[in-house]
Enzyme design. Structure first.
Site, PDB file in Angstrom:
ATOM      1  N   LYS A  10       0.843  -1.212   0.000  1.00  0.00           N
ATOM      2  CA  LYS A  10       0.000   0.000   0.000  1.00  0.00           C
ATOM      3  C   LYS A  10       0.880   1.265   0.000  1.00  0.00           C
ATOM      4  O   LYS A  10       1.941   1.274  -0.610  1.00  0.00           O
ATOM      5  CB  LYS A  10      -0.986  -0.043   1.175  1.00  0.00           C
ATOM      6  CG  LYS A  10      -1.847  -1.318   1.159  1.00  0.00           C
ATOM      7  CD  LYS A  10      -3.040  -1.262   2.067  1.00  0.00           C
ATOM      8  CE  LYS A  10      -3.826  -2.562   1.964  1.00  0.00           C
ATOM      9  NZ  LYS A  10      -5.028  -2.576   2.809  1.00  0.00           N
ATOM     10  N   HIS A  87      -8.532  -2.805  -6.296  1.00  0.00           N
ATOM     11  CA  HIS A  87      -8.511  -2.865  -4.826  1.00  0.00           C
ATOM     12  C   HIS A  87      -9.612  -1.951  -4.272  1.00  0.00           C
ATOM     13  O   HIS A  87      -9.832  -0.852  -4.798  1.00  0.00           O
ATOM     14  CB  HIS A  87      -7.140  -2.447  -4.286  1.00  0.00           C
ATOM     15  CG  HIS A  87      -6.995  -2.794  -2.837  1.00  0.00           C
ATOM     16  ND1 HIS A  87      -7.587  -2.052  -1.845  1.00  0.00           N
ATOM     17  CD2 HIS A  87      -6.378  -3.837  -2.217  1.00  0.00           C
ATOM     18  CE1 HIS A  87      -7.328  -2.618  -0.670  1.00  0.00           C
ATOM     19  NE2 HIS A  87      -6.596  -3.704  -0.866  1.00  0.00           N
ATOM     20  N   GLU A 159     -11.679  -9.894  -0.921  1.00  0.00           N
ATOM     21  CA  GLU A 159     -11.356  -9.108   0.268  1.00  0.00           C
ATOM     22  C   GLU A 159     -12.634  -8.452   0.794  1.00  0.00           C
ATOM     23  O   GLU A 159     -13.050  -7.403   0.266  1.00  0.00           O
ATOM     24  CB  GLU A 159     -10.328  -8.015  -0.058  1.00  0.00           C
ATOM     25  CG  GLU A 159      -8.997  -8.549  -0.549  1.00  0.00           C
ATOM     26  CD  GLU A 159      -7.857  -7.567  -0.300  1.00  0.00           C
ATOM     27  OE1 GLU A 159      -6.863  -7.979   0.302  1.00  0.00           O
ATOM     28  OE2 GLU A 159      -7.966  -6.386  -0.700  1.00  0.00           O
TER      29      GLU A 159
HETATM   30  P1  13P Z   1      -4.857  -5.937   5.763  1.00  0.00           P
HETATM   31  O1  13P Z   1      -4.087  -7.250   5.662  1.00  0.00           O
HETATM   32  O2  13P Z   1      -4.074  -4.838   6.377  1.00  0.00           O
HETATM   33  O3  13P Z   1      -6.214  -6.163   6.376  1.00  0.00           O
HETATM   34  O4  13P Z   1      -5.125  -5.471   4.252  1.00  0.00           O
HETATM   35  C1  13P Z   1      -5.682  -6.363   3.363  1.00  0.00           C
HETATM   36  C2  13P Z   1      -5.604  -5.775   2.010  1.00  0.00           C
HETATM   37  O5  13P Z   1      -6.308  -4.824   1.706  1.00  0.00           O
HETATM   38  C3  13P Z   1      -4.633  -6.343   1.077  1.00  0.00           C
HETATM   39  O6  13P Z   1      -4.827  -5.844  -0.217  1.00  0.00           O
END
Ligand code: 13P
Length: 240
Positions: A10, A87, A159
């Protein structure tokens, strides 16, 4: 097939932290099943290592006047082989919609890149029992008009948005049934059987339990990917 550990860094790390991170990973990821998604500005620091890497997003255009974007050919020119597309943070913050995401996926596949396409429902959608409706529309619209032979290079990351960064995770049973729905939908409508990753609060402690879910081909990890020790522990767990 080897389980995948996709690491979405990120918008984290500064220059020195990236140098240290890359140094600490050196020689540890020989199996090619761990894929790194660094912030765009630091992509070049991932060149020439033994593991695959890619972008957190890619442009639907070839090149030229598109300020702030990066193209498939630019990514390929530094050896990047993957891109995340869709995403939920980009869907929300940049208002990206399935139509644009579909163009990006097509462009990436045309260029021989592998795609991690993210789908998932919000808490409100889940509470209103709309999860399958949302997932189906993201699959059908995001992947429309792509041949099954090309779709084999698309990995779907499920996700649940309410699980990202919250420490709240669906039960294994829920993840198993949702991922089965995703696979069935793709098979029935698009004639392709995707590999499905789970993402949302995965860490070095809970990954062993999540790894028991038969339909799940690996994980897309945010927060826990920032610590090399946690990364190596997760890698070791899924390779057991
Ligand atoms: P986290 O593992 O911090 O919950 O994030 C998940 C994510 O968005 C991966 O793309």
């Amino acid at each position: 097939m080897k389980k995948i550990l996709a690491l979405n860094l990120k918008m984290n790390f500064n220059y020195q932290e990236v140098i240290d991170y890359v140094q600490e990973l050196k020689g540890e990821l020989k199996n090619k099943n761990v894929i790194l998604f660094p912030p765009t500005i630091f992509l070049p620091y991932f060149i020439g290592n033994e593991y695959p890497f890619g972008a957190q997003n890619i442009s639907e255009f070839d090149n030229g006047a598109h300020t702030g974007e990066i193209s498939c050919t630019q990514l390929k020119s530094i050896g990047g082989t993957y891109t995340i597309i869709g995403h939920s943070e980009r869907r929300k913050d940049q208002h990206e919609e399935d139509g644009t995401l579909n163009l990006r996926i097509k462009k990436a596949l045309e260029n021989g890149l592998k795609v991690v396409y993210c789908i998932g429902e919000t808490k409100e959608e889940r509470d209103m029992l709309k999860t399958t409706k949302i997932l189906k529309s993201e699959i059908v619209n995001g992947l429309a008009g792509i041949k099954p032979t090309d779709l084999k290079n698309v990995i779907i990351a499920y996700e649940p948005i309410w699980s990202i960064g919250t420490g709240v995770i669906p039960t294994n049973k829920e993840i198993a049934s949702t991922t089965a729905f995703i696979i069935d939908t793709a098979v029935n409508i698009l004639n392709y059987k995707p590999r499905v990753l789970y993402g949302g609060s995965v860490n070095e402690k809970n990954i062993a339990e999540l790894n028991k879910i038969a339909n799940v081909s690996g994980f897309l990890v945010g927060g826990a990917s920032l610590d090399v020790k946690k990364v190596l522990k997760m890698k070791e767990t899924i390779e057991r």
